[in-house]
Design a protein around this motif. Structure first.
Motif, PDB file in Angstrom:
ATOM      1  N   ALA A 158      39.243  36.007  52.191  1.00  0.00           N
ATOM      2  CA  ALA A 158      38.969  34.751  51.493  1.00  0.00           C
ATOM      3  C   ALA A 158      38.010  33.866  52.267  1.00  0.00           C
ATOM      4  N   HIS A 159      37.896  34.074  53.596  1.00  0.00           N
ATOM      5  CA  HIS A 159      37.089  33.169  54.401  1.00  0.00           C
ATOM      6  C   HIS A 159      35.826  33.802  54.972  1.00  0.00           C
ATOM      7  N   VAL A 160      35.565  35.074  54.673  1.00  0.00           N
ATOM      8  CA  VAL A 160      34.314  35.671  55.149  1.00  0.00           C
ATOM      9  C   VAL A 160      33.148  35.087  54.357  1.00  0.00           C
ATOM     10  N   PRO A 161      31.977  34.986  54.983  1.00  0.00           N
ATOM     11  CA  PRO A 161      30.829  34.367  54.288  1.00  0.00           C
ATOM     12  C   PRO A 161      30.221  35.234  53.197  1.00  0.00           C
ATOM     13  N   ASP A 162      30.495  36.542  53.215  1.00  0.00           N
ATOM     14  CA  ASP A 162      29.931  37.437  52.199  1.00  0.00           C
ATOM     15  C   ASP A 162      30.840  37.501  50.979  1.00  0.00           C
ATOM     16  N   ALA A 163      30.236  37.799  49.842  1.00  0.00           N
ATOM     17  CA  ALA A 163      31.017  38.058  48.630  1.00  0.00           C
ATOM     18  C   ALA A 163      31.645  39.444  48.760  1.00  0.00           C
ATOM     19  N   LEU A 164      32.965  39.521  48.550  1.00  0.00           N
ATOM     20  CA  LEU A 164      33.681  40.784  48.708  1.00  0.00           C
ATOM     21  C   LEU A 164      34.452  41.122  47.438  1.00  0.00           C
ATOM     22  N   LEU A 165      34.348  42.378  47.035  1.00  0.00           N
ATOM     23  CA  LEU A 165      35.091  42.897  45.894  1.00  0.00           C
ATOM     24  C   LEU A 165      35.831  44.155  46.337  1.00  0.00           C
ATOM     25  N   VAL A 166      37.110  44.256  45.978  1.00  0.00           N
ATOM     26  CA  VAL A 166      37.876  45.471  46.242  1.00  0.00           C
ATOM     27  C   VAL A 166      38.015  46.225  44.932  1.00  0.00           C
ATOM     28  N   LEU A 167      37.717  47.516  44.968  1.00  0.00           N
ATOM     29  CA  LEU A 167      37.717  48.341  43.765  1.00  0.00           C
ATOM     30  C   LEU A 167      38.829  49.377  43.839  1.00  0.00           C
ATOM     31  N   GLY A 168      39.527  49.540  42.730  1.00  0.00           N
ATOM     32  CA  GLY A 168      40.575  50.543  42.632  1.00  0.00           C
ATOM     33  C   GLY A 168      40.108  51.747  41.845  1.00  0.00           C
ATOM     34  N   GLU A 169      40.993  52.323  41.052  1.00  0.00           N
ATOM     35  CA  GLU A 169      40.649  53.506  40.266  1.00  0.00           C
ATOM     36  C   GLU A 169      39.551  53.179  39.260  1.00  0.00           C
ATOM     37  N   GLN A 170      38.679  54.165  39.042  1.00  0.00           N
ATOM     38  CA  GLN A 170      37.559  54.053  38.108  1.00  0.00           C
ATOM     39  C   GLN A 170      36.674  52.854  38.451  1.00  0.00           C
ATOM     40  N   HIS A 171      36.666  52.503  39.758  1.00  0.00           N
ATOM     41  CA  HIS A 171      35.825  51.414  40.254  1.00  0.00           C
ATOM     42  C   HIS A 171      36.076  50.098  39.514  1.00  0.00           C
ATOM     43  N   ARG A 172      37.353  49.842  39.189  1.00  0.00           N
ATOM     44  CA  ARG A 172      37.725  48.569  38.568  1.00  0.00           C
ATOM     45  C   ARG A 172      38.067  47.552  39.655  1.00  0.00           C
ATOM     46  N   ILE A 173      37.704  46.296  39.412  1.00  0.00           N
ATOM     47  CA  ILE A 173      37.889  45.245  40.402  1.00  0.00           C
ATOM     48  C   ILE A 173      39.367  44.873  40.493  1.00  0.00           C
ATOM     49  N   THR A 174      39.903  44.923  41.711  1.00  0.00           N
ATOM     50  CA  THR A 174      41.299  44.544  41.930  1.00  0.00           C
ATOM     51  C   THR A 174      41.411  43.266  42.757  1.00  0.00           C
ATOM     52  N   TYR A 175      40.310  42.869  43.394  1.00  0.00           N
ATOM     53  CA  TYR A 175      40.325  41.636  44.190  1.00  0.00           C
ATOM     54  C   TYR A 175      38.907  41.108  44.297  1.00  0.00           C
ATOM     55  N   ALA A 176      38.767  39.780  44.239  1.00  0.00           N
ATOM     56  CA  ALA A 176      37.477  39.115  44.428  1.00  0.00           C
ATOM     57  C   ALA A 176      37.716  37.858  45.252  1.00  0.00           C
ATOM     58  N   ASN A 177      36.980  37.723  46.368  1.00  0.00           N
ATOM     59  CA  ASN A 177      37.164  36.527  47.181  1.00  0.00           C
ATOM     60  C   ASN A 177      36.362  35.362  46.584  1.00  0.00           C
ATOM     61  N   PRO A 178      36.568  34.131  47.072  1.00  0.00           N
ATOM     62  CA  PRO A 178      35.871  32.972  46.485  1.00  0.00           C
ATOM     63  C   PRO A 178      34.360  33.112  46.465  1.00  0.00           C
ATOM     64  N   GLU A 179      33.770  33.715  47.517  1.00  0.00           N
ATOM     65  CA  GLU A 179      32.313  33.877  47.541  1.00  0.00           C
ATOM     66  C   GLU A 179      31.846  34.814  46.441  1.00  0.00           C
TER      67      GLU A 179
END
Length: 498
Positions: A158-179
């Motif tokens: 949540a506090h890293v300066p980069d935009a981060l997305l975590v992907l699960g099965e079939q490359h679906r988004i399971t987490y997105a940080n504020p950036e």
């Protein structure tokens, strides 16, 4: 006797926060026996029946870490208490040990299916009770650690300066940080979760993710979001991290890319301005050699030839810089078509034949493949072949031999250039395809030739490599995938070096 039973090892120090164990048993004697066995290591509370335990769970009293339940009790039985506890997500982590005299397989299955973590047959040894409770406490402790680790990871993400997305099965988004929400213009996470990344970012196709298979970061082509340039990096982990196994990072590189463009534009202008007068010097020297100002002494002719060689070296260096600027500036395009690799090697070698003759070198093309077609940019591929052949000519002593070899493998076609030069020390081989690297520092040149070879080949989906033994020559090779179809196919592919 009870006193002779070995004691289970304590799961924690007395000074640490003690785990809580509830014992629910309608037999006061059995309950007291269990309490004494566990009281040294845990905070133990005894309940006479299932009803009393359920009332305590329904009050504001903190629930236990482990529930030791007698199966058969008047009123509410142990298995009914077990089902009630498992019906609530609030008690999902609670460990349940079922005490039973029933030992038939179907009864054991019934107890475990109701939600018990383990069972213990009556009559039991107190040491076994201690060991089974300790095992449940260890499991809960590991769950606590895992939850704390996940919370820490979420906080870091949540506090890293980069935009981060975590992907699960079939490359679906399971987490997105504020950036990530800010970069993608989504005020809430809900509008992102569950969506395929290729739908949210159409520029990132599934094929791009397919090539990222290791834990090492894999750079993807730049993308533009709302006027800002982002450099995506994907990392695939071999195990699920709780939210998924793939992390996609989007780093804002807008300022950096603008600076790079300005820098490369400056270099390109300088290189172009240098190349023009150098080309004019070559033309004038050639006219002088042709007798424009009359016959020349032999010494002057020799010096003019040396000057021409130096000028051509400078022009080659400038061309390398311009190619590098084109690659790094994102203006590099591959115009692909079916190319006969064998014919291209022959024609390129013919252009370099004067260098072979002047160096008294023999040349052989082995393993010519009929219709050895690859889908490639003809001009760029000729540049790769020319660079490899020129290097071989440069590092092979007079009287040596250079061989170009073609090999038709199942999924690729390989072209290799072998020489009888001095070879390359093993510690220098890993550096050869890096920028400004030369196997022999005494030789002239920018050291960009092999890096450009690597970039061009990899842009075609191929690989490069080298094998060399000091004193026995070197073998440089590249492999290009076989095309899926033939017949006048042409395409344009933009390429950006990461």
């Amino acid at each position: 006797m009870q006193g002779s039973e070995p004691k289970a090892m304590p799961v924690q120090n007395r000074g640490a926060l003690r785990r809580v164990v509830w014992i629910v048993d309608d037999s006061a004697l059995d309950a007291e026996r269990a309490r004494r066995a566990l009281a040294d290591h845990y905070t133990v509370q005894v309940f006479p029946d299932g009803t009393a335990a359920l009332e305590a769970l329904g009050s504001n009293q903190a629930p236990p870490d482990v529930l030791v339940l007698d199966w058969v009790m008047p009123g509410v039985s142990g298995i009914e208490v077990c089902r009630f506890v498992r019906a609530s997500s609030m008690h999902a982590r609670m460990g349940i040990l079922l005490l039973t005299a029933r030992q038939q397989t179907e009864q054991v299955v019934e107890g475990l299916s109701a939600g018990a973590n383990d069972y213990l047959s009556k009559p039991y040894a107190t040491s076994e009770l201690e060991a089974r409770v300790a095992a449940l406490v260890r499991t809960i402790t590991l769950l606590d650690r895992a939850e704390k680790a996940e919370a820490t990871i979420r906080d870091l993400l949540a506090h890293v300066p980069d935009a981060l997305l975590v992907l699960g099965e079939q490359h679906r988004i399971t987490y997105a940080n504020p950036e990530a929400k800010k970069a993608l213009g989504r005020p809430s996470t809900g509008s992102l979760l569950g969506r395929p990344i290729c739908e949210v970012l159409p520029e990132l196709s599934a094929e791009l993710f397919a090539v990222a298979t290791g834990e090492e970061p894999f750079a993807l082509p730049d993308i533009t979001l709302d006027g800002e340039v982002y450099a995506p990096t994907v990392r695939v982990f071999p195990v699920d991290l709780g939210l998924g196994s793939t992390i996609l990072a989007l780093r804002n590189v807008t300022t950096r890319r603008m600076a790079e463009v300005r820098r490369l534009d400056f270099y390109s202008i300088i290189a172009h301005d240098l190349r023009s007068p150098l080309s004019a010097m070559l033309m004038r020297s050639e006219l002088i050699l042709m007798g424009k100002h009359g016959p020349l002494p032999r010494e002057v002719i020799v010096d003019l030839h040396k000057m021409q060689g130096s000028i051509r070296t400078l022009v080659g260096m400038i061309n390398d810089f311009l190619d590098l600027a084109s690659i790094e500036g994102g203006h590099y395009k591959l115009n692909k078509e079916d190319v006969d690799l064998g014919a291209l090697v022959e024609s390129t070698a013919d252009l370099l034949r004067p260098l072979l003759v002047s160096g008294e070198l023999s040349f052989e093309l082995r393993g010519t493949i009929r219709q050895a077609a690859v889908l490639a940019d003809r001009r760029r591929l000729a540049q790769v072949i020319a660079n490899l052949l020129s290097n071989a000519i440069k590092f092979t002593p007079r009287g040596g031999k250079i061989t170009a070899a073609l090999e038709d493998a199942e999924t690729y076609i390989e072209m290799a250039v072998e020489d009888t030069g001095g070879g390359i020390p093993s510690d220098q081989i890993p550096k050869l395809f890096q920028r400004y690297s030369r196997a022999d520092s005494r030789m002239s040149g920018t050291g960009l030739g092999l890096m450009i070879v690597r970039e061009v080949v990899e842009a075609h989906g191929g690989t490069v490599g080298v094998e060399s033994t000091p004193g026995r020559g070197s073998r440089f090779w590249f492999r290009l995938p076989k095309p899926s179809g033939r017949g006048g196919h042409r395409s344009a592919l933009a390429f950006h070096a990461g």
